[in-house]
Design an enzyme around this catalytic site. Structure first.
Site, PDB file in Angstrom:
ATOM      1  N   TYR A  97       7.439  -6.151  -1.839  1.00 52.09           N
ATOM      2  CA  TYR A  97       8.302  -4.962  -1.829  1.00 52.09           C
ATOM      3  C   TYR A  97       8.743  -4.632  -3.260  1.00 52.09           C
ATOM      4  O   TYR A  97       8.578  -3.496  -3.725  1.00 52.09           O
ATOM      5  CB  TYR A  97       9.522  -5.260  -0.962  1.00 52.09           C
ATOM      6  CG  TYR A  97      10.518  -4.134  -0.804  1.00 52.09           C
ATOM      7  CD1 TYR A  97      10.190  -2.974  -0.111  1.00 52.09           C
ATOM      8  CD2 TYR A  97      11.810  -4.253  -1.312  1.00 52.09           C
ATOM      9  CE1 TYR A  97      11.123  -1.957   0.059  1.00 52.09           C
ATOM     10  CE2 TYR A  97      12.747  -3.239  -1.137  1.00 52.09           C
ATOM     11  CZ  TYR A  97      12.409  -2.095  -0.453  1.00 52.09           C
ATOM     12  OH  TYR A  97      13.336  -1.098  -0.278  1.00 52.09           O
TER      13      TYR A  97
ATOM     14  N   LYS B 142       0.817  -1.224   0.000  1.00 47.28           N
ATOM     15  CA  LYS B 142       0.000   0.000   0.000  1.00 47.28           C
ATOM     16  C   LYS B 142       0.849   1.271   0.000  1.00 47.28           C
ATOM     17  O   LYS B 142       0.530   2.241  -0.669  1.00 47.28           O
ATOM     18  CB  LYS B 142      -0.945   0.003   1.215  1.00 47.28           C
ATOM     19  CG  LYS B 142      -2.141  -0.930   1.009  1.00 47.28           C
ATOM     20  CD  LYS B 142      -2.993  -1.061   2.257  1.00 47.28           C
ATOM     21  CE  LYS B 142      -3.809   0.185   2.525  1.00 47.28           C
ATOM     22  NZ  LYS B 142      -4.682  -0.002   3.715  1.00 47.28           N
TER      23      LYS B 142
HETATM   24  P1  NAD Z   1      13.152   2.627   7.628  1.00 48.41           P
HETATM   25  O1  NAD Z   1      12.258   1.481   7.929  1.00 48.41           O
HETATM   26  O2  NAD Z   1      14.183   2.998   8.622  1.00 48.41           O
HETATM   27  O3  NAD Z   1      12.304   3.928   7.296  1.00 48.41           O
HETATM   28  C1  NAD Z   1      11.068   3.894   6.654  1.00 48.41           C
HETATM   29  C2  NAD Z   1      10.137   4.841   7.382  1.00 48.41           C
HETATM   30  O4  NAD Z   1       8.892   4.905   6.684  1.00 48.41           O
HETATM   31  C3  NAD Z   1       9.831   4.405   8.817  1.00 48.41           C
HETATM   32  O5  NAD Z   1      10.075   5.468   9.705  1.00 48.41           O
HETATM   33  C4  NAD Z   1       8.364   4.023   8.771  1.00 48.41           C
HETATM   34  O6  NAD Z   1       7.709   4.208   9.997  1.00 48.41           O
HETATM   35  C5  NAD Z   1       7.848   4.910   7.658  1.00 48.41           C
HETATM   36  N1  NAD Z   1       6.621   4.433   7.022  1.00 48.41           N
HETATM   37  C6  NAD Z   1       6.379   3.214   6.497  1.00 48.41           C
HETATM   38  N2  NAD Z   1       5.133   3.139   6.010  1.00 48.41           N
HETATM   39  C7  NAD Z   1       4.568   4.372   6.217  1.00 48.41           C
HETATM   40  C8  NAD Z   1       3.292   4.922   5.922  1.00 48.41           C
HETATM   41  N3  NAD Z   1       2.328   4.201   5.323  1.00 48.41           N
HETATM   42  N4  NAD Z   1       3.068   6.210   6.239  1.00 48.41           N
HETATM   43  C9  NAD Z   1       4.022   6.956   6.857  1.00 48.41           C
HETATM   44  N5  NAD Z   1       5.240   6.477   7.164  1.00 48.41           N
HETATM   45  C10 NAD Z   1       5.504   5.190   6.859  1.00 48.41           C
HETATM   46  O7  NAD Z   1      13.841   2.278   6.213  1.00 48.41           O
HETATM   47  P2  NAD Z   1      14.997   3.042   5.416  1.00 48.41           P
HETATM   48  O8  NAD Z   1      16.144   2.130   5.280  1.00 48.41           O
HETATM   49  O9  NAD Z   1      15.203   4.405   5.975  1.00 48.41           O
HETATM   50  O10 NAD Z   1      14.324   3.171   3.987  1.00 48.41           O
HETATM   51  C11 NAD Z   1      13.741   4.385   3.544  1.00 48.41           C
HETATM   52  C12 NAD Z   1      13.356   4.268   2.078  1.00 48.41           C
HETATM   53  O11 NAD Z   1      14.511   3.962   1.289  1.00 48.41           O
HETATM   54  C13 NAD Z   1      12.334   3.167   1.797  1.00 48.41           C
HETATM   55  O12 NAD Z   1      11.438   3.614   0.795  1.00 48.41           O
HETATM   56  C14 NAD Z   1      13.187   2.035   1.256  1.00 48.41           C
HETATM   57  O13 NAD Z   1      12.466   1.210   0.370  1.00 48.41           O
HETATM   58  C15 NAD Z   1      14.283   2.801   0.521  1.00 48.41           C
HETATM   59  N6  NAD Z   1      15.504   2.015   0.401  1.00 48.41           N
HETATM   60  C16 NAD Z   1      16.357   1.878   1.455  1.00 48.41           C
HETATM   61  C17 NAD Z   1      17.501   1.097   1.311  1.00 48.41           C
HETATM   62  C18 NAD Z   1      18.515   0.943   2.415  1.00 48.41           C
HETATM   63  O14 NAD Z   1      19.519   0.259   2.211  1.00 48.41           O
HETATM   64  N7  NAD Z   1      18.354   1.573   3.559  1.00 48.41           N
HETATM   65  C19 NAD Z   1      17.763   0.437   0.101  1.00 48.41           C
HETATM   66  C20 NAD Z   1      16.846   0.584  -0.928  1.00 48.41           C
HETATM   67  C21 NAD Z   1      15.737   1.387  -0.784  1.00 48.41           C
END
Ligand code: NAD
Ligand code: UDP
Length: 328
Positions: free
Chosen positions: A146, A92
């Site tokens: 995902y 979602k």
């Molecule tokens: P994380 O889980 O630390 O942060 C994601 C945040 O999004 C969390 O704080 C969570 O509470 C919030 N969230 C999730 N669903 C939500 C919703 N419906 N409404 C509001 N907030 C919501 O993860 P991250 O590592 O910081 O990743 C951040 C983004 O970067 C993501 O989109 C992830 O797919 C992308 N990403 C990260 C990596 C990585 O290596 N860290 C790699 C590829 C992509």
């Protein structure tokens, strides 16, 4: 003052991005529903006059008063364990959430950057991964929730760009690490470092021959920042091309942490990509960007962060017994 909305602001990357945009003189609106985030990550920003926080689930209509110049959509569960545990929310936030935010971008005439991922390449048959590779994803596998949400996210973003003329940017993020990762999110760096700190053996999945390429968070944030202000619309890989097998990486962590524990082997998760390394030629060319922080330096900073956590945080591990992702 330019105003930027950062979704997922209480998460790992979102909180570092919030810091960067505050430092650059923006007014930052951080949005999060805390499903995988932690208010601790933004505690230091809450009293800042240029930071405001809105607790909201972006899969519901997103209402922002006043003008908005930029939107960075980073809300999404990001670790394999997280998105197996909350698969529907993962689908979602990548689909409905992205749609809501594109609608907001259209209404506000804001430029929107979305956080895509190397997972759009699935278990890649092309190595290293270039942006023109279409990927090898199992739509119905446990990672599909995902991977396909992110692929849809890219599609709808390009459709809004082409059909509505919205200014959009797409970053394909490769494994990024650093302080504020959640210790128990199951990702390999917090997993190994947490195990070393608790005096547990390091769990390598499979035979450890699968590879990853780890990018330090400051380098990632710099790449994203440059991409946002570039005029390049199609996806750009941002990651560190130094590739290592998970087994060699576990040995590096044993040396770094000084743990006397050993490596133990567990089943490989379903559809775990066997190799991953970004080709960053495009980012070098159009953004004049490449990573600067060596793995040894970044890992040391990250380990120092995990060492600073309290005993309670170190032992809080809701995912410990969660094995639904593992091949039986
Ligand atoms: P994380 O889980 O630390 O942060 C994601 C945040 O999004 C969390 O704080 C969570 O509470 C919030 N969230 C999730 N669903 C939500 C919703 N419906 N409404 C509001 N907030 C919501 O993860 P991250 O590592 O910081 O990743 C951040 C983004 O970067 C993501 O989109 C992830 O797919 C992308 N990403 C990260 C990596 C990585 O290596 N860290 C790699 C590829 C992509
Ligand atoms: N991994 C591991 N032991 C762990 C956690 C992860 O061997 O305790 C492996 C995992 O199977 C994958 C790699 O480390 O091959 C990176 O996993 P992570 O969850 O960090 O991210 P991914 O790149 O798979 O999304």
């Amino acid at each position: 003052m330019k105003r930027v909305l950062i979704t997922g602001a209480a998460g790992f990357l979102g909180s570092h991005l919030s810091d960067r945009f505050i430092k650059e003189g923006f007014h930052v609106i951080g949005m999060d529903n805390f499903i995988t985030g932690d208010s601790k990550n933004i505690k230091h920003l809450l009293d800042h006059s240029n930071f405001e926080f809105v607790e909201h689930d972006v899969t519901e209509y997103v209402d922002i008063q006043g003008n908005l110049d930029y939107i960075l959509h980073f809300a999404s569960p990001a670790s394999p364990i997280d998105y197996l545990k909350i698969p529907i929310q993962t689908l979602k936030v990548g689909s409905l959430g992205t749609h809501n935010l594109l609608g907001l971008a259209k209404a506000k005439n804001a430029r929107m950057l979305i956080a895509s991922t190397s997972e759009v390449y699935g278990d890649p048959l092309v190595h290293p991964q270039t942006e023109d590779y279409y990927g090898n994803v199992n739509t119905i596998g446990p990672r599909g929730v995902y991977d396909e949400a992110k692929r849809f996210q890219e599609s709808i973003t390009m459709a809004y760009h082409r059909f509505h003329g919205i200014e959009t940017r797409i970053v394909r993020i490769f494994n990024t690490y650093g302080p504020r990762m959640r210790l128990n999110d199951g990702r390999v760096i917090p997993a190994f470092m947490g195990q070393a700190l608790r005096g547990e053996d390091l769990t390598v999945f499979g035979d450890g021959s699968q590879t990853r390429s780890f990018c330090y968070v400051d380098d990632q944030v710099e790449g994203i920042y440059r991409l946002l202000f570039s005029d390049y619309v199609e996806p750009v890989n941002i990651g560190n091309p130094f590739e290592i097998s998970i087994k060699d990486f576990a040995e590096e962590i044993i040396k770094l942490t000084g743990t006397t524990q050993k490596i133990i082997y567990k089943d490989l998760p379903v559809n775990d990509p066997m190799q991953r390394q970004p080709d960053i030629s495009l980012a070098k060319r159009i953004l004049d960007w490449e990573p600067k922080v060596h793995r040894a330096e970044g890992m040391k900073i990250t380990f120092d962060y995990f060492k600073s956590l309290t005993e309670e945080e170190l032992y809080k591990s809701e995912h410990k017994s969660f094995s639904g992702f593992i091949k039986k």
